[in-house]
Design an enzyme around this catalytic site. Structure first.
Site, PDB file in Angstrom:
ATOM      1  N   LYS A  22      -5.057   8.124  11.537  1.00  0.00           N
ATOM      2  CA  LYS A  22      -3.970   7.159  11.434  1.00  0.00           C
ATOM      3  C   LYS A  22      -3.311   7.232  10.064  1.00  0.00           C
ATOM      4  CE  LYS A  22      -4.246   2.939  10.000  1.00  0.00           C
ATOM      5  NZ  LYS A  22      -4.249   1.480   9.739  1.00  0.00           N
ATOM      6  N   ASN A  23      -4.123   7.179   9.012  1.00  0.00           N
ATOM      7  CA  ASN A  23      -3.568   7.135   7.663  1.00  0.00           C
ATOM      8  C   ASN A  23      -2.848   8.424   7.294  1.00  0.00           C
ATOM      9  OD1 ASN A  23      -4.464   4.523   7.273  1.00  0.00           O
ATOM     10  ND2 ASN A  23      -6.381   5.131   6.307  1.00  0.00           N
ATOM     11  N   ARG A  94       1.692  -2.067   6.039  1.00  0.00           N
ATOM     12  CA  ARG A  94       1.820  -1.690   4.638  1.00  0.00           C
ATOM     13  C   ARG A  94       2.336  -0.268   4.452  1.00  0.00           C
ATOM     14  NH1 ARG A  94       1.009  -3.429  -0.071  1.00  0.00           N
ATOM     15  NH2 ARG A  94       0.672  -1.983  -1.787  1.00  0.00           N
ATOM     16  N   CYS A 118      -2.806  -5.594   6.750  1.00  0.00           N
ATOM     17  CA  CYS A 118      -3.999  -6.439   6.735  1.00  0.00           C
ATOM     18  C   CYS A 118      -4.021  -7.351   5.513  1.00  0.00           C
ATOM     19  CB  CYS A 118      -5.259  -5.570   6.726  1.00  0.00           C
ATOM     20  SG  CYS A 118      -5.580  -4.744   8.284  1.00  0.00           S
ATOM     21  N   PRO A 124      -0.816  -4.287  -4.812  1.00  0.00           N
ATOM     22  CA  PRO A 124       0.548  -4.315  -5.342  1.00  0.00           C
ATOM     23  C   PRO A 124       1.254  -2.970  -5.261  1.00  0.00           C
ATOM     24  CG  PRO A 124      -1.042  -4.259  -7.131  1.00  0.00           C
ATOM     25  CD  PRO A 124      -1.831  -4.408  -5.870  1.00  0.00           C
ATOM     26  N   MET A 125       2.607  -3.034  -5.418  1.00  0.00           N
ATOM     27  CA  MET A 125       3.453  -1.847  -5.387  1.00  0.00           C
ATOM     28  C   MET A 125       3.684  -1.272  -6.785  1.00  0.00           C
ATOM     29  SD  MET A 125       4.548  -0.788  -2.410  1.00  0.00           S
ATOM     30  CE  MET A 125       6.096   0.029  -2.795  1.00  0.00           C
ATOM     31  N   ASP A 308     -12.807   1.707   3.687  1.00  0.00           N
ATOM     32  CA  ASP A 308     -12.516   1.453   5.100  1.00  0.00           C
ATOM     33  C   ASP A 308     -13.740   1.571   6.003  1.00  0.00           C
ATOM     34  OD1 ASP A 308      -9.897   0.775   4.766  1.00  0.00           O
ATOM     35  OD2 ASP A 308      -9.079   2.723   5.332  1.00  0.00           O
ATOM     36  N   ILE A 330     -12.517  -1.312  -4.455  1.00  0.00           N
ATOM     37  CA  ILE A 330     -11.164  -0.844  -4.162  1.00  0.00           C
ATOM     38  C   ILE A 330     -10.218  -2.015  -3.916  1.00  0.00           C
ATOM     39  CG2 ILE A 330      -9.750   0.632  -2.688  1.00  0.00           C
ATOM     40  CD1 ILE A 330     -11.826   2.136  -4.356  1.00  0.00           C
TER      41      ILE A 330
END
EC number: 2.5.1.7
Length: 421
Positions: A22-23, A94, A118, A124-125, A308, A330
């Site tokens: 998926k990622n 996200r 989630c 943050p960006m 994850d 993380i």
């Protein structure tokens, strides 16, 4: 709202096919924005997040077709009609922020809403913005949107990230492929999904070296062409299903599994008493005799233990012999599954970024609520080995990251069903 009913039963045996990552796919899809020629992805996972990214790309003017029951994505960004990624789509996921770098590189401008996904901390960006600003982008936040422009085009630069962010690495690498000159990204993330992205970009004509290391060098080119690329195996789905026989007993073969994708995770399984063997088709997992042993886990960027898989690993350690300590380094606020596991009889204490798990002989089924994607599957895993029935509500999270989870677990003997709400 749908829920999943799990009834604890005996060992699991059989085979589970592992989907494309998926990622990785969510990163590869925005790469189509870098070229006016077609990009085709094979081995794509069939997930709601993929549908969300499809809608986002289509809103920008890209063409996206789902072929072969969703396993193939055929994309073209020949005629982009917008450079704005709207809140209504971006808020759902996200990974939507990964259109920022490609649009900025190709169009010289991009307007992207701050993302959703989630609820597991701030995420943050800042690192994305710093990376793109290093390439000469001008970025400001107005009304919940990032307004980015590079009127003279992006220019290569040397940039060292404060933290090895996966998303920021992906955004900068994609943007740098069309920048003028050479870009050197230091303290880059090393995840397999980034290696997969670079392989795809290279197939499109990008000049990139160093993927899989902490320093990536990109020589900008004038344009990228089309390509066909196979999405890498999903290491998080792989690790999740490896834990099913670890928790329940039995022997399950994970088709398409690769040790190089889950090295640090396998080391912890071995310490807990789980055998993992390579086969011609993937990986075979079985539990040694007796209860699993307690182990300590610290989440780290790849090649360390993946955040994850932390929730799923906690489900295993709830019935381990001894006391385990899990340290989350993380993301903040990523132990929301702990109170739900406690409802099933687990003994867990959380203090900040550390969870202490004192193993019990067996969990007991209970109604529980999924709070995020990985928490939802950890509760299912716990229910597989619990006494009685476990009803997991709010499983819409599950559809974002696992395809056909009920069918895959049923195929190896699990007693599990989805109840429509």
């Amino acid at each position: 709202m749908d829920s999943i009913l799990v009834t604890g039963n005996g060992p699991l045996n059989g085979q589970i096919p592992i989907a494309g990552a998926k990622n990785a796919c969510l990163t590869l899809m925005p790469a189509t924005l870098l070229s006016d020629e077609p990009l085709t992805l094979t081995n794509a996972p069939r997930l709601s997040d993929i549908k969300t990214m499809t809608l986002l790309l289509q809103s920008l003017g890209a063409e996206v077709s789902s072929l072969q029951d969703g396993k193939v994505l055929a994309m073209s960004s020949h005629d982009l009609t917008s450079h704005t990624a709207d809140y209504d789509i971006v808020r759902k996921m996200r990974a939507s922020n990964l259109v920022l770098g490609p649009m900025l590189a190709r169009l010289g401008q991009a307007v992207v809403s701050l993302p959703g996904g989630c609820a597991i901390g701030a995420r943050p960006m800042d690192l994305h913005i710093e990376a793109l600003e290093a390439l000469g982008a001008e970025i400001e936040l107005r009304d919940g949107y990032l307004h980015a422009k590079a009127p003279g085009g992006l220019k290569g630069a040397v940039h060292e990230m404060r933290f090895a962010s996966v998303g920021a690495t992906e955004n900068m690498v994609m943007a740098a492929t069309l920048a003028k000159g050479t870009t050197v990204l230091k303290n880059a993330a090393r995840e397999p999904e980034i290696v997969d992205l670079v392989r795809c970009l290279r197939a499109m004509g990008a000049q990139i070296e160093g993927e899989g290391t902490s320093t990536i060098e990109i020589q900008g080119v004038d344009r990228l062409h089309g390509a066909t690329h196979q999405v890498v195996t999903d290491r998080i789905e792989l690790g999740t299903y490896m834990l099913a026989p670890a928790i329940c007993g039995g022997e399950v073969e994970l088709l398409g599994g690769r040790l190089d994708l889950v090295g640090a995770f396998v080391e912890k399984l071995d310490a807990a008493g789980i055998d993992v063997a390579e086969t011609d088709k993937g990986l075979k997992v079985s539990r040694r005799n007796g209860r699993v042993s307690a182990v300590n886990v610290t989440t780290e960027p790849f090649p360390g233990f993946p955040t994850d898989l932390q929730a799923q690993m906690m489900a295993l350690l709830c019935t381990a012999e001894g006391t385990s300590v899990l340290e989350e380094k993380i993301f903040e606020n990523r132990f929301m599954h702990a109170p739900e596991l406690t409802r099933m009889g687990a003994r867990i204490e959380v203090h900040g970024g550390t969870a202490t798990v004192r193993g019990v002989e067996r969990l007991k089924g209970a109604p529980v609520m999924a709070t995020d994607l990985r928490a939802s599957v950890s509760l299912i895993l716990a229910g597989l080995a619990a006494e009685g029935e476990t009803l997991v509500s709010r499983v819409y999270h599950l559809d974002r990251g696992y395809e056909h989870v009920v069918q895959k677990l049923e195929a190896v003997g699990a007693r599990i069903e989805r109840i429509k709400g």
